[in-house]
Design a protein around this motif. Structure first.
Motif, PDB file in Angstrom:
ATOM      1  N   LEU A 271       0.874  -1.012   0.110  1.00  0.00           N
ATOM      2  CA  LEU A 271       0.150  -0.038   0.178  1.00  0.00           C
ATOM      3  C   LEU A 271       0.982   1.535  -0.211  1.00  0.00           C
ATOM      4  O   LEU A 271       1.845   1.197   0.796  1.00  0.00           O
ATOM      5  N   ASP A 272       0.432   2.027  -0.850  1.00  0.00           N
ATOM      6  CA  ASP A 272       1.194   3.634  -1.040  1.00  0.00           C
ATOM      7  C   ASP A 272       0.193   4.632  -0.556  1.00  0.00           C
ATOM      8  O   ASP A 272      -0.590   4.760  -1.463  1.00  0.00           O
ATOM      9  N   PHE A 273       0.273   5.393   0.632  1.00  0.00           N
ATOM     10  CA  PHE A 273      -0.610   6.358   0.735  1.00  0.00           C
ATOM     11  C   PHE A 273       0.094   7.807   0.562  1.00  0.00           C
ATOM     12  O   PHE A 273       1.173   7.796   1.181  1.00  0.00           O
ATOM     13  N   GLU A 274      -0.737   8.687   0.129  1.00  0.00           N
ATOM     14  CA  GLU A 274      -0.275  10.089   0.146  1.00  0.00           C
ATOM     15  C   GLU A 274      -1.556  10.823   0.260  1.00  0.00           C
ATOM     16  O   GLU A 274      -2.395  11.426  -0.519  1.00  0.00           O
ATOM     17  N   GLY A 309       0.448  -7.244  -5.307  1.00  0.00           N
ATOM     18  CA  GLY A 309       0.661  -6.243  -6.311  1.00  0.00           C
ATOM     19  C   GLY A 309       0.745  -4.768  -5.376  1.00  0.00           C
ATOM     20  O   GLY A 309       1.112  -4.922  -4.090  1.00  0.00           O
ATOM     21  N   CYS A 310       0.459  -3.781  -6.008  1.00  0.00           N
ATOM     22  CA  CYS A 310       0.276  -2.614  -5.137  1.00  0.00           C
ATOM     23  C   CYS A 310      -0.667  -1.902  -5.437  1.00  0.00           C
ATOM     24  O   CYS A 310      -1.379  -1.635  -6.179  1.00  0.00           O
ATOM     25  N   ILE A 311      -1.235  -1.140  -4.282  1.00  0.00           N
ATOM     26  CA  ILE A 311      -2.457  -0.329  -4.505  1.00  0.00           C
ATOM     27  C   ILE A 311      -2.133   1.037  -4.103  1.00  0.00           C
ATOM     28  O   ILE A 311      -1.370   1.320  -2.924  1.00  0.00           O
ATOM     29  N   ARG A 312      -2.391   2.229  -4.654  1.00  0.00           N
ATOM     30  CA  ARG A 312      -1.788   3.510  -4.263  1.00  0.00           C
ATOM     31  C   ARG A 312      -3.056   4.334  -4.169  1.00  0.00           C
ATOM     32  O   ARG A 312      -3.886   4.330  -4.855  1.00  0.00           O
ATOM     33  N   VAL A 313      -3.237   5.332  -3.049  1.00  0.00           N
ATOM     34  CA  VAL A 313      -4.268   6.064  -2.815  1.00  0.00           C
ATOM     35  C   VAL A 313      -3.628   7.446  -2.390  1.00  0.00           C
ATOM     36  O   VAL A 313      -2.840   7.685  -1.550  1.00  0.00           O
TER      37      VAL A 313
END
Length: 381
Positions: A271-274, A309-313
């Motif tokens: 998870l990639d959060f901004e 995989g990867c989820i970005r928010v």
């Protein structure tokens, strides 16, 4: 008759007391200080403030100076026809008694004689609007002819006390109302939380009993939407107010919970959060959360084929809008899905319907390298 020096002292005492009364939020301190100051300024041994009790039939010695223990806050006087206090309050005018032993209009309480009181003055304290609060009273152990200057000095004090008492009573009532509202809000939040849990349990039970995979999938999707509502509620409850949702903890918790729930099907998902630290009106935060839920759940179910995989928010504020961008690095959407106005399937239809609700238009991008969704929502707190 007071001397010029006495008058100057009284003026200073009155000014100092007025400033103190405006600054202080403690009514008892104000009443106690008033008693000490007027007693000292007039040279009387005793002073007190009498408050009309809620029953309207008694006066409580609410504050005082010089009295022995057991008087202030304890002694209650009946508001009888032969009471000098009642007489003064009913006529809204000062009453002077030069000698309580020879005064034949009134009956006086025993504790005055026990303290050696001979002379006294009652001055009514009137609240804004004309409601009587009680009396400011000074008592002397010597026979005394209180003059006009003495009476006007006491009336000035009483005139200061009236609005101050009214202000602090209203502030106290507001605090009580606020505490009551907070308690009721907490009880309501607790009940809502319980109801959401019950609904989620019922859906889970029905899902286990479903006869087909399609029915189980629909119920599973419904449960994830209920979880989104639960998390919104949790943020409102944590903030102790219903006006705003703190977006950063809400978004992080929502996505993390969804990923944990689907981990056995998807493999490891990074998870990639901004997510900016901002608050939104629940009317905006809830639809955004539901949209995020639909995208993430679809990604977890269909994008990775169990390989992870990867989820970005990303959530940010820009040019009067809240920008939501969510993406995955999965295999992309099937050709044509999501690019049309209404999309296809329950999740896509729900995303477009929720976007219209918050005056946003979904912008999709999809390729074999992944899928992304961008929304620009007019910002309002």
């Amino acid at each position: 008759m007071p001397t010029l020096e006495d008058m100057l002292v009284r003026q200073k005492v009155t000014g100092d007391f007025g400033e103190f009364a405006l600054r202080s939020e403690d009514l008892q301190d104000i009443l106690d200080k008033a008693c000490h100051l007027v007693g000292n300024a007039l040279g009387t041994r005793y002073a007190k403030v009498l408050e009309i009790e809620a029953d309207g039939k008694h006066l409580l010695v609410q504050a005082g100076a010089g009295w022995r223990p057991g008087i202030v806050g304890k002694v209650r006087l009946p508001m009888s026809e032969l009471s000098s206090e009642t007489y003064s309050i009913e006529r809204a005018y000062p009453v002077i008694v030069q000698d309580i032993d020879t005064e034949d209009r009134f009956i006086f309480p025993d504790f005055l004689r026990e303290h050696g009181v001979v002379s006294m003055v009652n001055v009514p304290i009137i609240l804004p609007g004309g409601t009587p609060y009680g009396l400011l009273q000074v008592d002397d152990v010597e026979k005394r002819d209180f003059g006009e200057e003495d009476i006007e000095f006491l009336r000035t004090y009483a005139a200061i006390l009236g609005p101050v008492i009214d202000r602090l009573h209203k502030a106290h009532s507001l605090r009580l109302a606020l505490e009551t509202n907070r308690r009721l809000f907490g009880e309501l939040q607790h009940r809502v939380k319980n109801h959401i849990s019950i609904i989620s349990s019922l859906v889970s039970l029905r899902m286990r009993q479903a006869a087909t995979d399609d029915a189980r999938a629909e119920l599973d999707g419904l449960n994830s939407r209920i979880e989104t509502l639960r998390l919104v509620h949790e943020q409102l409850y944590a903030a102790d107010k219903a006006e705003h949702v703190s977006m950063r903890p809400f978004v992080l918790k929502l996505v993390e919970v969804l990923c944990d729930f689907h981990e056995s099907e998807t493999g490891r998902v990074d998870l990639d959060f901004e997510v900016a630290d901002m608050t939104l009106d629940p009317d905006v935060a809830v639809p955004l959360g539901m949209i995020l839920n639909e995208f993430v759940v679809n990604s977890l179910k269909y994008a990775f084929d169990g390989a992870g995989g990867c989820i970005r928010v990303a959530v940010a504020r820009q040019d009067g809008h809240v920008l939501l961008r969510v993406s995955d690095d999965g295999k992309g959407l099937p050709e044509g899905v999501g690019m049309a106005t209404a999309g296809s399937g329950t999740g896509m239809t729900l995303i477009h319907g929720l976007a219209r609700q918050i005056e946003a238009a979904p912008s999709w991008s999809s390729s074999p390298a992944g899928t992304s969704l961008t929304l620009a929502v007019p910002y309002r707190m």
